[in-house]
Enzyme design. Structure first.
Site, mmCIF file in Angstrom:
data_model
loop_
_atom_site.group_PDB
_atom_site.id
_atom_site.type_symbol
_atom_site.label_atom_id
_atom_site.label_comp_id
_atom_site.label_asym_id
_atom_site.label_seq_id
_atom_site.Cartn_x
_atom_site.Cartn_y
_atom_site.Cartn_z
ATOM 1 N N HIS A 1 -9.527 -3.500 -1.410
ATOM 2 C CA HIS A 1 -9.778 -2.493 -0.387
ATOM 3 C C HIS A 1 -11.013 -2.926 0.401
ATOM 4 O O HIS A 1 -12.043 -3.255 -0.188
ATOM 5 C CB HIS A 1 -10.014 -1.120 -1.025
ATOM 6 C CG HIS A 1 -10.000 -0.005 -0.033
ATOM 7 N ND1 HIS A 1 -8.843 0.642 0.348
ATOM 8 C CD2 HIS A 1 -11.000 0.566 0.686
ATOM 9 C CE1 HIS A 1 -9.123 1.557 1.243
ATOM 10 N NE2 HIS A 1 -10.428 1.536 1.469
ATOM 11 N N ASP B 1 0.834 -1.202 0.000
ATOM 12 C CA ASP B 1 0.000 0.000 0.000
ATOM 13 C C ASP B 1 0.871 1.256 0.000
ATOM 14 O O ASP B 1 1.689 1.446 0.906
ATOM 15 C CB ASP B 1 -0.889 -0.014 1.252
ATOM 16 C CG ASP B 1 -2.199 0.736 1.053
ATOM 17 O OD1 ASP B 1 -2.276 1.543 0.120
ATOM 18 O OD2 ASP B 1 -3.130 0.508 1.833
ATOM 19 N N ASP B 2 0.716 2.103 -1.022
ATOM 20 C CA ASP B 2 1.378 3.413 -1.075
ATOM 21 C C ASP B 2 2.888 3.339 -1.265
ATOM 22 O O ASP B 2 3.609 4.245 -0.831
ATOM 23 C CB ASP B 2 1.103 4.226 0.200
ATOM 24 C CG ASP B 2 -0.334 4.723 0.292
ATOM 25 O OD1 ASP B 2 -1.190 4.203 -0.441
ATOM 26 O OD2 ASP B 2 -0.602 5.629 1.098
ATOM 27 N N ASP C 1 -0.146 -0.650 -5.024
ATOM 28 C CA ASP C 1 -1.367 -0.149 -5.651
ATOM 29 C C ASP C 1 -1.165 1.212 -6.305
ATOM 30 O O ASP C 1 -1.890 1.589 -7.219
ATOM 31 C CB ASP C 1 -2.539 -0.126 -4.663
ATOM 32 C CG ASP C 1 -2.257 0.641 -3.384
ATOM 33 O OD1 ASP C 1 -1.128 1.146 -3.198
ATOM 34 O OD2 ASP C 1 -3.179 0.732 -2.544
ATOM 35 N N HIS C 2 -0.175 1.979 -5.849
ATOM 36 C CA HIS C 2 0.189 3.272 -6.448
ATOM 37 C C HIS C 2 1.390 3.793 -5.682
ATOM 38 O O HIS C 2 1.885 3.146 -4.746
ATOM 39 C CB HIS C 2 -0.968 4.285 -6.369
ATOM 40 C CG HIS C 2 -1.669 4.292 -5.059
ATOM 41 N ND1 HIS C 2 -1.089 4.790 -3.911
ATOM 42 C CD2 HIS C 2 -2.891 3.828 -4.688
ATOM 43 C CE1 HIS C 2 -1.914 4.633 -2.898
ATOM 44 N NE2 HIS C 2 -3.023 4.049 -3.326
ATOM 45 N N CYS D 1 -6.404 3.950 -3.369
ATOM 46 C CA CYS D 1 -6.398 2.512 -3.072
ATOM 47 C C CYS D 1 -7.494 1.706 -3.761
ATOM 48 O O CYS D 1 -7.204 0.803 -4.543
ATOM 49 C CB CYS D 1 -6.488 2.310 -1.560
ATOM 50 S SG CYS D 1 -5.130 3.060 -0.635
#
Length: 554
Positions: A133, A40-41, A329-330, A79
């Site tokens: 998510h 995540d992130d 995810d990014h 997300c």
């Protein structure tokens, strides 16, 4: 097609032709297990991506046995939309999820998912941590039982992530952004990612014992905010070694609609105490360094968890028949353009790490019985490993579904037709196995990886998008609900440029109006890698608009 004979870059080998590569992969990996790690992130702030500060020896070790994509991009830098996109193989305009508040099977179409496809092809599919998510966007059950063979696992300590568990200078507990902790003192004496690693290892042991073919997805929370991690990881990053972003200012030519005002950062108690003006800030430089220090520390904490998981894969002798995928995810802005968090179309928000370990293909079977992934302590290990194969080709996360299908020897889902809301199984991304470097065909070659395929005529492009409620930054600019979306920023990234156009958007019929252009951005990344100088108003760009329209019509 004749073989292409060129000289490879260091660490690379070249290919014969696409068909032979496809056959080799089918022969060597058909029926393999899959370990899918999604973070995540996480931006590509890793040693294997050339970061000299961040200590990530275990992820670097995985990269040294993998094909590493240096230019991989998410389809929306937030997300839920990103995860639903790559897990269904559909873009946000097809999932119709731009926020957190709809379930695609009801809201858009009953699309098959990546784990569902593996489940339907005989795999035991399992989810640990944050894969989908949680909440409405995955029907409150992580799309179980469609996607998973058993109920998904969520760490019991997830519920404490946003509570007051961060000890401040006053000795009291706060809900802070910067949150190093003594793990022994936090609720339940552990943290979510530690629990996820333990559960994933438990499931690997069960699969080994039962000799079942598996697809195990493990979703790690950090470095998502709050930046809560074991405090000892701060030792890896003395504050005097922490620099600011190279471009910590808001570019003069940046259209206001493109700016994300990092409202979730502002909501944290330690940031609130700074009394930062809305929307442009800036955050004081000393606190910027604290954020960056804690982000890097959280990455090293993540690396430890990945290392323990991969070490267990080795212990169980599963690394010889398990494909490992590692991605995020990014990305996440760390002060670039005066921005923090994600919520934009810039590279720092959309670019992700992406690597594939494929037994016998990206890594040979030499030294039978030898370990592939022995655990490396980030506090003592000095990493000097380089990726086994690297490619600068532009790729998208929406391609994960067909790529993993091909690597596992399954039938590759067809490309979606122009309108695919009633098509259960198809993909809007193409398999990127054609970009993989063959580990057997060590021919003396030359040139870069763009020369490997003469028949690959299409310019590789990554498309992403981000919604906004208004032309200027608002308190809901980062995460507007569907009903409030008035503008959509469509962005296209090639090896040479990033082009973004912000156009009117109707949330009632999900239609973008390219006759209603609110603003635009054009960055030539060769001379402006930080994307700081917008030359949109200095250029003719009808051809760029044409390319975006062609993409939307596909």
């Amino acid at each position: 097609m004749e073989a292409i004979v060129k000289k490879p870059e260091a660490g690379l080998v070249c290919m014969q032709d696409r068909q032979s590569v496809k056959m080799e992969i089918e022969e060597s990996v058909g029926g393999k297990n899959v370990l899918f790690i999604v973070v995540d992130d996480l931006r590509p702030t890793l040693g294997c991506y050339g970061d000299n500060l961040v200590k990530s020896p275990n992820i670097d070790q995985l990269a040294s046995q993998s094909v590493v994509f240096q230019n991989a991009y998410a389809q929306q830098a937030v997300c839920a939309p990103s995860r639903v996109s790559f897990l269904t193989g559909r873009r946000p305009d097809t999932t119709r999820l731009y926020d957190f508040y709809s379930y695609w099977r009801v809201h858009a179409g009953n699309y098959s998912t990546l784990p569902q496809y593996f489940k339907e092809n005989g795999y035991t599919t399992m989810s640990v941590g944050k894969v989908f998510h949680p909440g409405i966007s995955s029907n409150y059950n992580d799309d179980y039982p469609y996607s998973w063979s058993i109920p998904p696992f969520h760490p019991s300590t997830e519920k404490y992530e946003n509570t007051k568990t961060c000890k401040g200078k006053d000795g009291q507990l706060h809900a802070n952004l910067v949150c190093p902790v003594d793990v022994a003192e936090v609720p339940e004496g552990t943290l979510p990612d530690i629990q996820s690693t333990e559960e994933a290892i438990r499931l690997l042991n069960i699969m080994k014992r039962k000799k079942q073919k598996f697809f195990l997805a493990v979703g790690y929370h950090k470095p998502h905010i709050p930046l809560r991690y074991p405090q000892e990881f701060l030792k890896l990053y003395p504050l005097e070694n922490i620099t600011l972003a190279p471009d910590p200012w808001v570019p003069e030519e940046l259209p206001p609609v493109a700016y994300n005002p990092w409202t979730d950062i502002r909501e944290r108690e330690d940031v609130q105490a700074l009394n930062i003006s809305f929307p442009y800030g800036p955050i004081p430089e000393d606190f910027q360094r604290l954020i960056r220090q804690s982000y890097f520390a959280a990455v090293s904490y993540l690396d430890m968890q990945v290392g323990l998981l991969l070490n267990a894969l080795d212990d169980l002798k599963l690394s010889r028949n398990t494909i490992v995928v590692f991605t995020a995810d990014h990305g996440w802005s760390l002060g670039e353009h005066g921005e923090w968090a994600k919520y934009s179309n810039f590279d720092v928000a959309t670019q992700v790490p992406l690597m594939f370990y494929v037994p016998g293909k990206t890594s040979s079977f030499a030294n039978p019985g030898g370990r592939k992934f022995p655990y490396l302590d980030p506090f003592t290990h000095v990493s000097n490993l380089i990726p086994q194969g690297q490619t600068k080709k532009i790729v998208e996360l929406v391609s994960l579904f067909p790529t993993l299908a091909e690597l596992a020897g399954l039938l590759i889902p067809a490309l979606c037709p122009e309108t695919s809301f009633d098509v259960a199984l198809c993909s809007e991304g193409e398999s990127i196995v054609r970009y993989f470097v063959s580990m057997e065909e060590k021919v003396d070659c030359g040139g870069d990886d763009s020369d490997y395929y003469q028949d690959d005529q299409k310019e590789p492009i990554a498309f992403c998008q981000y919604p906004r409620p208004a032309d200027t930054p608002q308190w809901n600019s980062d995460k507007p609900r569907l009903k409030d979306i008035k503008i959509m920023g469509y962005s296209m990234r090639t090896v040479d440029y990033r082009y973004t156009v912000w156009v009117g958007f109707n949330p009632n019929n999900f239609k973008a109006n390219f006759q209603d252009i609110h603003a635009g951005e054009l960055y030539m990344v060769g001379t402006d890698p930080g994307q700081d100088h917008n030359i949109y108003n200095n250029s003719l760009h009808s051809n760029f608009v044409k390319k975006i329209l062609e993409f939307l019509r596909r």
